[in-house]
Design an enzyme around this catalytic site. Structure first.
Site, short mmCIF file in Angstrom:
data_model
loop_
_atom_site.label_atom_id
_atom_site.label_comp_id
_atom_site.label_asym_id
_atom_site.label_seq_id
_atom_site.Cartn_x
_atom_site.Cartn_y
_atom_site.Cartn_z
N GLU A 216 0.14 -0.42 16.33
CA GLU A 216 -0.70 0.73 15.94
C GLU A 216 -1.63 1.13 17.09
O GLU A 216 -1.85 2.32 17.34
CB GLU A 216 -1.51 0.40 14.68
CG GLU A 216 -2.31 1.61 14.21
CD GLU A 216 -3.21 1.32 13.02
OE1 GLU A 216 -2.82 0.53 12.14
OE2 GLU A 216 -4.31 1.90 12.97
N ASN B 271 -3.22 -6.94 8.66
CA ASN B 271 -4.06 -6.94 7.45
C ASN B 271 -3.99 -8.29 6.74
O ASN B 271 -4.98 -8.73 6.16
CB ASN B 271 -3.77 -5.73 6.57
CG ASN B 271 -2.51 -5.87 5.78
OD1 ASN B 271 -2.53 -6.51 4.73
ND2 ASN B 271 -1.43 -5.32 6.28
N THR C 298 -6.48 0.80 11.59
CA THR C 298 -6.68 0.96 10.13
C THR C 298 -6.78 -0.37 9.38
O THR C 298 -7.18 -0.39 8.22
CB THR C 298 -5.49 1.73 9.53
OG1 THR C 298 -4.29 1.03 9.85
CG2 THR C 298 -5.44 3.16 10.02
N CYS D 129 0.86 -1.18 0.00
CA CYS D 129 0.00 0.00 0.00
C CYS D 129 0.90 1.24 0.00
O CYS D 129 2.13 1.13 0.15
CB CYS D 129 -0.86 0.00 1.25
SG CYS D 129 0.18 0.03 2.73
#
Ligand code: SF4
Length: 315
Positions: A132, A232, A172, A17
């Site tokens: 995070e 993710n 996220t 990303c």
């Protein structure tokens, strides 16, 4: 013996990303500009192959600043973001620090601060101890954010004990669908809850999950190239399984490929987490090619064009 023919459905978008590209660029540019060693606090992104490659180029990875003896060298903070105490510690030690926090994580930090300054009770949906989450919670004084990890956590909130206006932010890289269920519980308990202006789950997480949802139901097997500690990537496995492909596995290249299952399959789906280099996907395809005749079809859900600027100090 004639090889069996199988079809590989390759998900797009997949892999890196914009936040990961930027973070790796930051380390490489810092090595070019300042020479070696350049220190990096925590894995710059959660992928062993990326980290090993940067180590070879002269990056030194540490978990905490107190592991760094030579304060004259630059230190980079990882893409996941850091608690405020970390840049404060670096400044107090007069260490030159460069922040590779993804701008989309920084957006969540600023939201949490905004809610706090405006007197809100704040929920953070995320996974305990993920860097995070530690970074987001560390933007505010201890105890200012209530972590909600699961649907059950959300259901167990006693709304009568909360007298302030309520808001939420999220990690996220969560499952889009599981997070929606949690937010629905928030909204039923607190109809006036303040939501982020724009979703906190980032575009890359959303697009990769949507592509898996489209492809996994057509597949006998599904592979996600990524790392155990990549949030993710783990979510992509869950999404593939929930979408109907029970034989979904994470490929880290530390494990043995399930060749028997691969040979029995007609269609295999492949994607990669946001921190996994494309070369690893190609390596997996090449491994499969050793055992089967492969036809590849790339299924493109959407094209991504997001890019983030580098910090000024590296321009
Ligand atoms: S996954 Fe999303 S939030 Fe994380 S680094 Fe990539 S773009 Fe940024």
């Amino acid at each position: 013996m004639k090889k069996k023919e199988i079809k590989i459905l390759l998900a797009a978008p997949r892999g890196f990303c914009a936040g990961v590209v930027r973070a790796i660029d930051i380390v490489e540019k810092a090595l070019d500009k300042y020479g070696t060693p350049v220190y990096v606090r925590h894995e710059i992104v959660h992928n062993k192959h990326v980290v090993d490659d940067l180590k070879k180029k002269g990056a030194v990875f540490v978990e905490e600043l107190n592991e760094i003896e030579d304060h004259s060298r630059p230190v980079i903070f990882s893409a996941h973001g850091v608690p405020k105490s970390v840049p404060e510690e670096a400044s107090s030690k007069k260490m030159f620090h460069i922040d590779a926090t993804c701008p989309l994580v920084t957006k969540v930090h600023r939201e949490a601060e905004f809610h706090y300054k405006n007197g809100y009770y704040i929920f953070l949906v995320g996974h305990k101890n993920h860097p995070e989450v530690l970074g987001t919670m560390g933007q505010l004084p201890k105890g200012s954010i209530k972590l909600i990890e699961t649907y059950e956590d959300a259901q167990n909130i006693n709304e009568k004990q909360i007298s302030k206006p309520v808001s939420y932010v999220t990690q996220t890289t969560l499952s889009v669908d599981d997070t929606k269920d949690i937010i629905d519980v928030f909204k039923s308990k607190f109809p006036k809850i303040k939501s982020p202006i724009k979703e906190d789950i980032c575009y890359a997480t959303t697009n990769r999950q949507e592509a898996v949802k489209k492809i996994a139901p057509m597949c006998d097997m599904f592979f996600v190239v990524g790392s155990e500690n990549s949030s993710n990537s783990q979510r992509l496995i869950e999404v593939a399984k929930k979408s109907g492909c029970i034989n979904s596995e994470l490929i880290t290249f530390g494990e043995k490929l399930p060749i028997d299952l691969i040979i029995k399959s007609k269609k295999i789906g492949i994607t990669s987490g946001a921190s996994a280099p494309e070369q690893l996907v190609q390596n997996l395809i090449n491994e499969i090619k050793k055992h089967c005749k492969v036809i590849i079809e790339e299924i493109v859900l959407t094209k991504e064009s997001v890019t983030f600027k580098l910090p000024k100090s590296l321009n």
